[in-house]
Design a protein around this motif. Sequence first.
Motif, PDB file in Angstrom:
ATOM      1  N   TRP A  19      -9.256  17.158   9.867  1.00  6.25           N
ATOM      2  CA  TRP A  19      -8.392  16.145  10.485  1.00  6.25           C
ATOM      3  C   TRP A  19      -9.232  15.025  11.064  1.00  6.25           C
ATOM      4  CZ3 TRP A  19      -3.843  16.523   8.748  1.00  6.25           C
ATOM      5  CH2 TRP A  19      -3.151  17.725   8.676  1.00  6.25           C
ATOM      6  N   LEU A  20      -8.802  13.796  10.862  1.00  4.47           N
ATOM      7  CA  LEU A  20      -9.505  12.646  11.432  1.00  4.47           C
ATOM      8  C   LEU A  20      -8.788  12.119  12.673  1.00  4.47           C
ATOM      9  CD1 LEU A  20     -10.464  10.764   8.152  1.00  4.47           C
ATOM     10  CD2 LEU A  20     -11.865  12.280   9.551  1.00  4.47           C
ATOM     11  N   LYS A  21      -7.615  12.690  12.946  1.00  2.00           N
ATOM     12  CA  LYS A  21      -6.859  12.262  14.114  1.00  2.00           C
ATOM     13  C   LYS A  21      -6.861  13.407  15.107  1.00  2.00           C
ATOM     14  CE  LYS A  21      -4.355   9.034  13.949  1.00  2.00           C
ATOM     15  NZ  LYS A  21      -4.549   7.611  14.301  1.00  2.00           N
ATOM     16  N   SER A  22      -7.160  13.087  16.367  1.00  2.62           N
ATOM     17  CA  SER A  22      -7.197  14.167  17.354  1.00  2.62           C
ATOM     18  C   SER A  22      -5.791  14.499  17.848  1.00  2.62           C
ATOM     19  CB  SER A  22      -8.100  13.785  18.525  1.00  2.62           C
ATOM     20  OG  SER A  22      -7.672  12.558  19.046  1.00  2.62           O
ATOM     21  N   ASP A  23      -4.905  13.499  17.867  1.00  2.44           N
ATOM     22  CA  ASP A  23      -3.573  13.742  18.403  1.00  2.44           C
ATOM     23  C   ASP A  23      -2.547  13.787  17.260  1.00  2.44           C
ATOM     24  OD1 ASP A  23      -1.306  13.986  19.864  1.00  2.44           O
ATOM     25  OD2 ASP A  23      -1.729  12.330  21.234  1.00  2.44           O
ATOM     26  N   GLY A  58       7.724  -2.069  18.372  1.00  2.63           N
ATOM     27  CA  GLY A  58       7.352  -3.212  19.196  1.00  2.63           C
ATOM     28  C   GLY A  58       5.870  -3.480  19.130  1.00  2.63           C
ATOM     29  N   GLY A  59       5.483  -4.675  18.648  1.00  2.46           N
ATOM     30  CA  GLY A  59       4.076  -5.063  18.586  1.00  2.46           C
ATOM     31  C   GLY A  59       3.330  -4.477  17.414  1.00  2.46           C
ATOM     32  N   ARG A  60       3.964  -3.584  16.698  1.00  4.04           N
ATOM     33  CA  ARG A  60       3.252  -2.969  15.580  1.00  4.04           C
ATOM     34  C   ARG A  60       4.110  -2.979  14.334  1.00  4.04           C
ATOM     35  NH1 ARG A  60       0.981   2.675  16.636  1.00  4.04           N
ATOM     36  NH2 ARG A  60       2.299   2.920  18.439  1.00  4.04           N
ATOM     37  N   ALA A  61       5.033  -3.939  14.264  1.00  6.34           N
ATOM     38  CA  ALA A  61       5.994  -3.928  13.160  1.00  6.34           C
ATOM     39  C   ALA A  61       5.311  -3.971  11.815  1.00  6.34           C
ATOM     40  CB  ALA A  61       6.951  -5.115  13.297  1.00  6.34           C
ATOM     41  N   ASP A  62       4.193  -4.689  11.742  1.00  6.04           N
ATOM     42  CA  ASP A  62       3.539  -4.820  10.438  1.00  6.04           C
ATOM     43  C   ASP A  62       2.921  -3.512   9.991  1.00  6.04           C
ATOM     44  OD1 ASP A  62       0.342  -6.177  11.518  1.00  6.04           O
ATOM     45  OD2 ASP A  62       1.812  -4.986  12.592  1.00  6.04           O
ATOM     46  N   ARG A  63       2.604  -2.642  10.925  1.00  9.11           N
ATOM     47  CA  ARG A  63       1.934  -1.394  10.572  1.00  9.11           C
ATOM     48  C   ARG A  63       2.908  -0.221  10.522  1.00  9.11           C
ATOM     49  NH1 ARG A  63      -2.110   0.048   8.628  1.00  9.11           N
ATOM     50  NH2 ARG A  63      -2.563   1.698  10.089  1.00  9.11           N
ATOM     51  N   ALA A  64       4.082  -0.446  11.075  1.00 12.07           N
ATOM     52  CA  ALA A  64       4.953   0.718  11.233  1.00 12.07           C
ATOM     53  C   ALA A  64       5.396   1.264   9.889  1.00 12.07           C
ATOM     54  CB  ALA A  64       6.181   0.340  12.061  1.00 12.07           C
ATOM     55  N   ALA A  65       5.272   2.514   9.730  1.00  8.01           N
ATOM     56  CA  ALA A  65       5.736   3.153   8.504  1.00  8.01           C
ATOM     57  C   ALA A  65       6.752   4.203   8.891  1.00  8.01           C
ATOM     58  CB  ALA A  65       4.576   3.818   7.801  1.00  8.01           C
ATOM     59  N   ARG A  66       7.766   4.303   8.110  1.00  8.40           N
ATOM     60  CA  ARG A  66       8.775   5.287   8.440  1.00  8.40           C
ATOM     61  C   ARG A  66       9.135   6.041   7.177  1.00  8.40           C
ATOM     62  NH1 ARG A  66       9.168   0.730  10.704  1.00  8.40           N
ATOM     63  NH2 ARG A  66      10.151  -0.193   8.918  1.00  8.40           N
ATOM     64  N   PHE A  67       9.025   7.318   7.247  1.00  2.19           N
ATOM     65  CA  PHE A  67       9.533   8.097   6.144  1.00  2.19           C
ATOM     66  C   PHE A  67      10.019   9.415   6.682  1.00  2.19           C
ATOM     67  CE2 PHE A  67       4.979   8.660   6.275  1.00  2.19           C
ATOM     68  CZ  PHE A  67       4.825  10.028   6.273  1.00  2.19           C
ATOM     69  N   ASP A  86       0.272   5.686   5.396  1.00  2.00           N
ATOM     70  CA  ASP A  86       0.398   4.294   5.827  1.00  2.00           C
ATOM     71  C   ASP A  86      -0.976   3.626   5.929  1.00  2.00           C
ATOM     72  OD1 ASP A  86       1.760   2.026   6.615  1.00  2.00           O
ATOM     73  OD2 ASP A  86       1.690   2.550   8.745  1.00  2.00           O
ATOM     74  N   ASP A  87      -1.774   3.813   4.877  1.00  2.63           N
ATOM     75  CA  ASP A  87      -3.078   3.142   4.775  1.00  2.63           C
ATOM     76  C   ASP A  87      -4.118   3.663   5.767  1.00  2.63           C
ATOM     77  OD1 ASP A  87      -3.966   1.498   2.861  1.00  2.63           O
ATOM     78  OD2 ASP A  87      -3.549  -0.391   3.905  1.00  2.63           O
ATOM     79  N   GLU A  88      -3.866   4.786   6.358  1.00 10.90           N
ATOM     80  CA  GLU A  88      -4.817   5.333   7.319  1.00 10.90           C
ATOM     81  C   GLU A  88      -5.169   6.766   6.891  1.00 10.90           C
ATOM     82  OE1 GLU A  88      -3.196   5.606  11.239  1.00 10.90           O
ATOM     83  OE2 GLU A  88      -5.177   5.880  12.139  1.00 10.90           O
ATOM     84  N   PRO A 143       0.840  -1.208   0.000  1.00 11.05           N
ATOM     85  CA  PRO A 143       0.000   0.000   0.000  1.00 11.05           C
ATOM     86  C   PRO A 143       0.871   1.252   0.000  1.00 11.05           C
ATOM     87  CG  PRO A 143      -0.645  -1.508   1.773  1.00 11.05           C
ATOM     88  CD  PRO A 143       0.629  -2.051   1.180  1.00 11.05           C
ATOM     89  N   ALA A 144       0.370   2.296  -0.636  1.00  7.43           N
ATOM     90  CA  ALA A 144       1.112   3.562  -0.661  1.00  7.43           C
ATOM     91  C   ALA A 144       1.342   4.038   0.768  1.00  7.43           C
ATOM     92  CB  ALA A 144       0.333   4.605  -1.438  1.00  7.43           C
ATOM     93  N   ILE A 145       2.497   4.666   0.970  1.00 10.61           N
ATOM     94  CA  ILE A 145       2.792   5.194   2.308  1.00 10.61           C
ATOM     95  C   ILE A 145       2.254   6.624   2.441  1.00 10.61           C
ATOM     96  CG2 ILE A 145       5.100   6.187   1.980  1.00 10.61           C
ATOM     97  CD1 ILE A 145       5.751   4.189   4.426  1.00 10.61           C
ATOM     98  N   VAL A 146       2.174   7.299   1.307  1.00 13.23           N
ATOM     99  CA  VAL A 146       1.539   8.625   1.262  1.00 13.23           C
ATOM    100  C   VAL A 146       0.600   8.653   0.065  1.00 13.23           C
ATOM    101  CG1 VAL A 146       1.888  11.109   0.913  1.00 13.23           C
ATOM    102  CG2 VAL A 146       3.581   9.802   2.217  1.00 13.23           C
ATOM    103  N   HIS A 147      -0.643   9.042   0.302  1.00  6.12           N
ATOM    104  CA  HIS A 147      -1.597   9.178  -0.796  1.00  6.12           C
ATOM    105  C   HIS A 147      -2.331  10.501  -0.599  1.00  6.12           C
ATOM    106  CE1 HIS A 147      -4.898   7.139  -3.433  1.00  6.12           C
ATOM    107  NE2 HIS A 147      -4.282   8.148  -4.015  1.00  6.12           N
TER     108      HIS A 147
END
Length: 209
Positions: free
Chosen positions: A82-86, A174-183, A73-75, A7-11
């Motif tokens: 904004w859909l994220k409060s933090d 830790g615990g989120r390796a599959d979701r972690a995105a780094r750029f 990162d697919d979110e 999945p694209a990391i930035v869309h």
Amino acid sequence: MADTSKPAIVHVEHLSKHFGQGTSRVNALVDINMVVYPGQVVGLMGPSGSGKTTLLHCIACILEPSSGRITLDDEVVYDEHWLKSDLRRLRLDKIGFIFQYPNLLPFLDGSDNVALVLGLAGYRSAEARARAVELLDYLEVGHRKHAFPRQLSGGEAQRVAIARARQQATHNLGGRADRAARFGACQNRDEFVAPDRRRSERSHHRRHA
Ligand SMILES: Nc1ncnc2c1ncn2[C@@H]1O[C@H](COP(=O)(O)OP(=O)(O)OP(=O)(O)O)[C@@H](O)[C@H]1O
Ligand SMILES: [Mg+2]
């Protein structure tokens, strides 16, 4: 190398941003679309005032767009609002900034500049420092870990800054390796670096083997 099977990391979809109103209104971004895949390096090019920094700031969740949609990162993080409060947490978890001028803290040596970010994320200082040194070694600047920023060459300082940006975005693995995105976002050069996720995960598994 871009991995378009992931999945694209930035869309970015139909993104617009204006400043001001009425006669002073500036349409900095008009209907921008962009996709960045893991491992892809993207440079933003355009004349002065064409909106490069504005786009970068919107994607990095520093500046609120006027309309459109941003998925990281697919979110979906922005969809007309904004859909994220933090947003601070989001930036800490997913976005690393590497400035052209490295912005290292002058009173900390190389390893402490990198370890600081992990310390803020709750790591014990010994572990934070060990991870910092490991990454500095990987970036071939480990031999300068005790040097202060003023004692580093431009390229060495950049690599310490890269290590810091990567640590910032990696601390949540830790615990989120599959979701972690780094750029990383190289702000002054208006350039994104989306590191190869597979390589980062391999080194993560090595560390924990
Ligand atoms: N806070 C602001 N208020 C009003 N206008 C702004 C603001 N920030 C940027 N602009 C305007 O938005 C447009 C895009 O600016 P931006 O900084 O994104 O350009 P840029 O492509 O990064 O330019 P440069 O190559 O000179 O850095 C410009 O016309 C600028 O004057
Ligand atoms: Mg700019």
